[in-house]
Structures are given as C-alpha cells and as structure tokens.
Design a protein around this motif. Structure first.
Motif, PDB file in Angstrom:
ATOM      1  N   ILE B 111       0.840  -1.201   0.000  1.00 25.80           N
ATOM      2  CA  ILE B 111       0.000   0.000   0.000  1.00 25.80           C
ATOM      3  C   ILE B 111       0.873   1.247   0.000  1.00 25.80           C
ATOM      4  CG2 ILE B 111      -1.598   1.367   1.401  1.00 25.80           C
ATOM      5  CD1 ILE B 111      -2.860  -1.251   2.258  1.00 25.80           C
ATOM      6  N   VAL B 114      -3.491   6.053   1.361  1.00 25.94           N
ATOM      7  CA  VAL B 114      -4.868   5.776   1.767  1.00 25.94           C
ATOM      8  C   VAL B 114      -5.593   7.122   1.838  1.00 25.94           C
ATOM      9  CG1 VAL B 114      -6.336   4.734   3.510  1.00 25.94           C
ATOM     10  CG2 VAL B 114      -4.034   3.866   3.182  1.00 25.94           C
ATOM     11  N   VAL B 132      -7.513   3.066  -1.595  1.00 23.85           N
ATOM     12  CA  VAL B 132      -6.204   2.543  -1.213  1.00 23.85           C
ATOM     13  C   VAL B 132      -5.411   2.364  -2.495  1.00 23.85           C
ATOM     14  CG1 VAL B 132      -4.994   0.618  -0.143  1.00 23.85           C
ATOM     15  CG2 VAL B 132      -7.216   1.331   0.740  1.00 23.85           C
ATOM     16  N   VAL B 155      -9.075   3.616   7.745  1.00 20.71           N
ATOM     17  CA  VAL B 155      -7.919   4.418   7.332  1.00 20.71           C
ATOM     18  C   VAL B 155      -6.840   4.389   8.417  1.00 20.71           C
ATOM     19  CG1 VAL B 155      -7.126   6.745   6.816  1.00 20.71           C
ATOM     20  CG2 VAL B 155      -9.233   5.910   5.797  1.00 20.71           C
ATOM     21  N   LEU B 158      -5.113   1.020   8.440  1.00 19.10           N
ATOM     22  CA  LEU B 158      -4.278   0.817   7.255  1.00 19.10           C
ATOM     23  C   LEU B 158      -2.989   1.627   7.332  1.00 19.10           C
ATOM     24  CD1 LEU B 158      -6.797   0.718   4.296  1.00 19.10           C
ATOM     25  CD2 LEU B 158      -5.220  -1.060   5.007  1.00 19.10           C
ATOM     26  N   THR B 159      -3.100   2.907   7.673  1.00 19.77           N
ATOM     27  CA  THR B 159      -1.885   3.731   7.732  1.00 19.77           C
ATOM     28  C   THR B 159      -0.956   3.196   8.802  1.00 19.77           C
ATOM     29  OG1 THR B 159      -3.334   5.252   8.900  1.00 19.77           O
ATOM     30  CG2 THR B 159      -2.560   5.944   6.762  1.00 19.77           C
TER      31      THR B 159
END
Lengths: 508, 170
Positions: B111, B114, B132, B155, B158-159
């Motif tokens: 990734i 985001v 993403v 978010v 994910l970050t």
C-alpha cells in the motif's frame, strides 16, 4: 559558471550549479521559431496591409528568439550525492528535485540539430512521474560526453571506485535482413490514416475539392474511367505498397544502428536511431519482465517485437516512442533468445503454456462471432444506404474470418509459471505474451462479467508498477484463478479461501 | 517451477466479510435520480415539440417510469449485495460492481496511499469512500459508501500497518 565540465564520476559533494551546454543557444532559437511559426504567419498576414507590416513580423520573430535564449540563461542543474535538482523558468521559476535512489532510467536523445552540435537531451525517469505523463527531469541539452558521464554517474555511482570496469557486453545488434520484416509490422497504416485524416481536414476547412485540382484530378479521372473491380484492385495495391514503404522507412529511422548491451552492473543499454539517436538505460532491478507482441502479419513471417516491462518507462501506443524497446521486430527465435538472456536465462520466455478451460474457447468464439456480425451488419447497412456493393466485401471477409480468429484466439490463450515469472498470453490479431516477475506483482483484480459468471470463468489481472501496470490472464476457471494468484503471492489469501475439502479437483 | 494446479489446492475465494453502510442503498438511489430527471425532461421536450398523440405520450411515460422505478429499486439492492470489503492480517480485499463484478486484493505491504473522499451527497448520508492505492496505476482499491466512523477506523488501521513496511512498494 561553466557548462558542467567537471568530471562527474567523482561523487559531486560540492553543490555547484551547472548550466546546460552553451551550444544550445544556437538550437533554442531555431526550435522556438518553428513552434511559433503559425503565430508568425498570422502576424505576417495581419500586417501585410500596412507598409510596416513586415517589420512587425521581424520584430515578433526577434522577440521569440530572444525569449528562447532565456531558457538557457535560466536553467541550472545541481548534482549531489543524494539528489539531482533542476531549476528553470523565467517568469515562473520551477525547481525540481529528484532523489538519486528514485532514478530508474536515463534516456539520451539527439535529434538532427543536437547531433550536428554534438549534444544530447537527457531525460531522467523516476517512475511515478512518467506514469502521470509529466515526464521526468529533462535536461535539454548537454554535450554528448557530459551526458554520458552524467548517465553513468547516476546509474552506476560505484563504478568510480572500481578502476577497471569491464566493457558492456553486446546482447544484440540490428541485422539488416530484419528490415524485411518492416512491412509486416503495419506501422505504416498509422501514417496512412494520419495523412488521410489531414487530407479530409484540409478539404473540409478550405472548402476546395482537392480531388478536382492538379495532379489529383488526373488520378480521380483515371479511376472514374475504369470499372469498379479494376479501381478496387489498383487502390488496394497502392495501399499495400504505401504501407510497405512507410513501414520500412519508419523501421530504418527508428532502429538503425540498434544495439542492446548489458553493462557490468547489469544495466541494459539500448541505442538506436538513424536521424534522431536514442540511448535508453534500464537498471536490472527496474526490469520486471519482457513483453513479446506480434501482429498477425508479423506472425506469418515468424517474427515478433520485444519490449521491456520496467518501472519508470512509459508505455502505450507507438512502442517505438516509448523508450522501452528491447529488440526491433525480429525473427521469433532471436527475440526469444534475447528476452531469455535479458531475464538471466529464464525458461519462462519460451515455456509451454497451460490451456484454459473449454468454456474459454466458447467465449472466444462467441465474442469473435459477435464482433464479425456487427462489422458485417455495418457493411451491409452502408451498402444498402449508399447503394453500392463494395462494402459487402469487407463484410464477407469479417464473417469468413470470425471462426479462424476465434479458434486462433483460444489457441494463443494460456498462462504458466516458471523461475519466479508469471507468463500470460492472449490475442490473435495481435498476439501478446507477457513475462512478469512474480515479485513485481502488487495486487490482483478478479473480474467477471455476468456471462463469465454463468460459465464459471474469471479474468485475473496481475497489477504491477511496471509496464502496462496490469497484465491479464483471460478466462481462467474461477478456482484456478484463485489458485494461481495464491501461488504467485503466497499468504495473500490467508483466511479468504474456503477449505478445499468439499470441492472438486481441478487437475486436468 | 510448478504448475498452479500443483502449487495450491483448489480453492474457492469467499466474498469479503463486511457489507457497506446500510444507508448506501438510499444514497445510490438518490445519486441515480438526476439521470432520470434528465431523461424525463428530455421526454417532455420531445413530446411537446412533436405534438404526439395521447396514447404515445402515455406509453412513453409509462415505460420510462417503469424502467426508472425498477432501476431505482433494484440497482441499490443489487449493489448492496455485491459491494463488500474486508481487511485481513495481510491484505485489503474488496468486491464491487453489479453486471460486471470485480474483486480486488492487495497486500498491505504494497500500500502506498490511503485517502478518504466525501462528496456533498455522501456527507448528507454520513458516508465516506476510502481509496487505497498501490504502486500500480491499475490497482487502486476503492471501498465505497462506508459509515464515516467505519471509514475512519479503516484508514487509521491501514496507515498504521502500512508504515511498518519499508521500501517503495514497487
């Protein structure tokens, strides 16, 4: 301040700002005048009523030339151990900095004016920039020697420490017999279409029937005097000759002096071009694979074109322009050998492919038939509307070709895995085989249309930062698609797949 | 190396676990409304301009009303059934579409960015889209129409996880 004449091999710790080559002062005015020509012509005609009209034109031309010189005076370049910085612009000042470890490709191009003065335009590619069409850092231009040193310095900074670096190893060079393949690439068709479009635009805008003027009039008169059959035969023959000639000219212009070499550090260097020379460098770690594509006529003569799948290289139409050519259209066995060599001798380039299920064949056939029917219907419709018979010929050809093309598309469809590469192949009118390093796959798309779902088929697209950004494996059995993706990127589907227990085996 | 068949057992990919927001259905219906308003306006103009018979007018209006109603009722339900998402230990996984369906999956390690996007109508419904992106221009993963709170949590997670990984994700 000097024109970047310091030896760049040594790590440039001093943050000196360099100018481009002063010889560009000769080139900029000429190019800028060329660009401003339409406007200058406009001024010329607008002022032609007055006595002083021509002075206006001269004055404008002078201003354009003066302005062009500012390009050289306002451009500064700085190369440090960490980064490359370019500053340019008179009114709007721009500073572009690129970190050295983001530099993926260095491209040297010299058009005729450059070559006359021993200059080269350097494009430093950084991957993401190129993809958004903004280009990388463009240095237009440096003297060839400095440009080469800059390239070597950016791509192989360690070479300065290794005193006796081995010379690059040549992997391929242009065989003049290959020029014979040029007509089969059909690249001249594009030239023809462009000229055709230009002709009709001029005709439309000037409201002059060009077919009734000068030499063209004699041609049209000649055709009107002949029967339709003769006219069609002559027209087709003329088109074939035109495409063959322009394709050949294009081939020679693009690939003359073609040479592919491998630098001791692993970087590939492609040099080519008759009038405009290009030198492209592709770092080995940026090379994610190769792509072999062959339009149908090229396949008839057992030839194919080879391009690099690399991060930081533009792709798209006109592969000759993309800076990603690995080999001009050449015999298939040469292309395979070179592609294998480039990917460190992997078997993936020539490995036998797994066939896709029978449902995939049905889908190819149906799609081919539907396409042909649409073309044929259009042909019949235009024949009826225009009250002529000739559109029936392409319609019949489309219908007759539908079944062979469908079968051929299925025969070409396939995928395989070998030596850490994913291989996928499809297409008939243009057969494409992509060999992509599995480590370069950054995700998957599993795509199903309504009809595909009914037939249990899935199109699996491997997404990647390199080349075309996504490489599809068409029409796999749904379960095979997941198995293939799971095998290429182990662990990605953990917890997302059902236990295989109550499930049929897919071994064929 | 091996064939895909031998490398992995036959496996059936299940759909992602999470549905999108319940309010998404109403949102999709509202968003499709302008299209039908335009169609209706075009019909009115044409019917007035051509001086059509009463039966023609009723037929056209009835047919287009039926199609519009079907679209506005069926499409949101269908999409609501298809649109799903899931975040596993290793991957982001989504399913979207209706006639043509797509499942997208990307490893968390790949990734790059985001983002959250909220259009005006989405704000009205308290919804947010999460995008993403990976290093591939072809592979952005879109999670449509999440509850704002869910989107923010996604978010954040994910970050949090993505930054553990070094490299440039290519």
């Amino acid at each position: 301040m000097t024109a970047l004449d310091v030896p760049l091999q040594q790590p440039v710790a001093d943050a000196a700002w360099h100018r481009l080559s002063p010889r560009m002062l000769l080139i900029h005015p000429i190019l800028e005048l060329g660009r401003a020509l339409p406007a200058l012509v406009g001024i010329f005609f607008a002022g032609s009523g007055h006595d002083s009209g021509h002075y206006w034109t001269l004055g404008a031309a002078g201003l354009v030339m003066l302005y062009s010189l500012t390009r050289w005076f306002t451009t500064r370049l700085q190369v440090t151990e960490q980064s490359v910085t370019l500053r340019h612009g008179l009114v709007r000042r721009r500073t572009v900095t690129t970190s050295r470890d983001r530099i993926r490709t260095v491209d040297l191009t010299s058009h005729l004016l450059h070559r006359a003065l021993g200059l080269a335009r350097v494009v430093i590619g950084t991957g993401t920039n190129d993809r958004k069409g903004r280009g990388g850092l463009v240095l237009d231009g440096l003297t060839v020697g400095v440009a080469r040193r800059l390239r070597d310095d950016l791509l192989h900074p360690v070479r300065a420490q290794a005193p006796a670096a081995a010379p690059p190893v040549e992997l391929a060079r242009l065989d003049r017999h290959w020029i014979g393949y040029a007509p089969f690439t059909l690249s001249g068709v594009i030239t023809g279409v462009v000229i055709w479009g230009l002709f009709w635009r001029i005709q439309g805008e000037s409201r002059i029937d060009l077919l009734r003027k000068g030499p063209l009039r004699e041609v049209t008169d000649w055709f009107t005097a002949r029967s339709t059959g003769t006219a069609v035969v002559v027209l087709v023959a003329a088109a074939v000759v035109f495409v063959a000639v322009t394709s050949t000219v294009g081939y020679v212009l693009a690939f003359w002096n073609f040479r592919l070499a491998r630098h001791p550090s692993g970087t590939l260097e492609v040099t080519r071009g008759l009038l405009t020379t290009r030198a492209t460098s592709i770092e080995r770690r940026r090379l994610a694979g190769v792509h072999l594509s062959a339009p149908l006529p090229l396949r008839w003569v057992h030839a194919t074109r080879t391009t690099a799948v690399a991060t930081g290289l533009r792709t798209g139409r006109g592969s000759e322009r993309g800076g990603e050519v690995l080999l001009p259209p050449a015999p298939a066995h040469v292309a395979t050998a070179v592609a294998t060599d480039v990917l460190d001798g992997t078997a993936a380039v020539s490995v036998a492919l797994h066939r896709h299920p029978r449902a995939a064949r049905r889908r190819r056939m149906i799609r081919s038939a539907v396409g042909a029917t649409v073309l044929a219907a259009a042909g019949v419709l235009s024949a009826v509307l225009a009250d002529t018979t000739w559109p029936l010929v392409p319609a019949a050809v489309a219908l007759a070709a539908a079944v062979p093309i469908g079968l051929d598309r299925y025969a070409n469809l396939g995928h395989a895995r070998a030596d850490g590469y994913l291989v996928t192949q499809f297409g008939s009118l243009v057969r494409r085989r992509s060999v992509l390093a599995e480590s370069a796959v950054v995700g998957w798309t599993l795509r199903t249309t309504f009809l595909q779902r009914r037939q249990g088929l899935t199109t699996l697209v491997a997404t990647t930062a390199a080349g075309a950004q996504g490489y599809p494996v068409l029409d796999l059995a749904g379960d095979d698609a997941v198995a293939l993706a799971d095998a290429v990127t182990p662990g990605l589907f953990t917890g997302l797949v059902h236990a295989p227990a109550a499930h049929r085996a897919t071994a064929r | 190396m091996t064939t895909p068949e031998a490398a992995a057992a036959p496996a059936r990919l299940r759909a992602p676990a999470n549905l999108v927001s319940r309010r998404a259905r109403a949102y999709w219906a509202v968003r499709a409304l302008p299209l039908w308003v335009v169609v209706a306006a075009a019909e009115v103009v044409v019917l007035l301009a051509t001086d059509a018979s009463a039966t023609a007018v009723t037929t056209v209006v009835a047919v287009s009303a039926a199609v519009a109603l079907a679209h506005l009722l069926v499409m949101p339900q269908w999409r609501y059934r298809v649109h799903r998402w899931e975040l596993t230990e290793t991957a982001v996984y989504t399913q979207a579409g209706w006639f043509r369906q797509e499942r997208r999956i990307a490893p968390i390690t790949r990734i790059q960015t985001v983002d959250t996007v909220r259009g005006p109508i989405e704000q009205l419904f308290g919804l947010a889209n999460v995008t993403v992106t990976t290093a591939s221009a072809r592979g952005p993963i879109l999670v449509h129409a999440l509850d704002l709170a869910v989107a923010e949590r996604l978010v954040a997670t994910l970050t949090d996880r993505a930054q553990l990984d070094g490299g440039d994700g290519t």
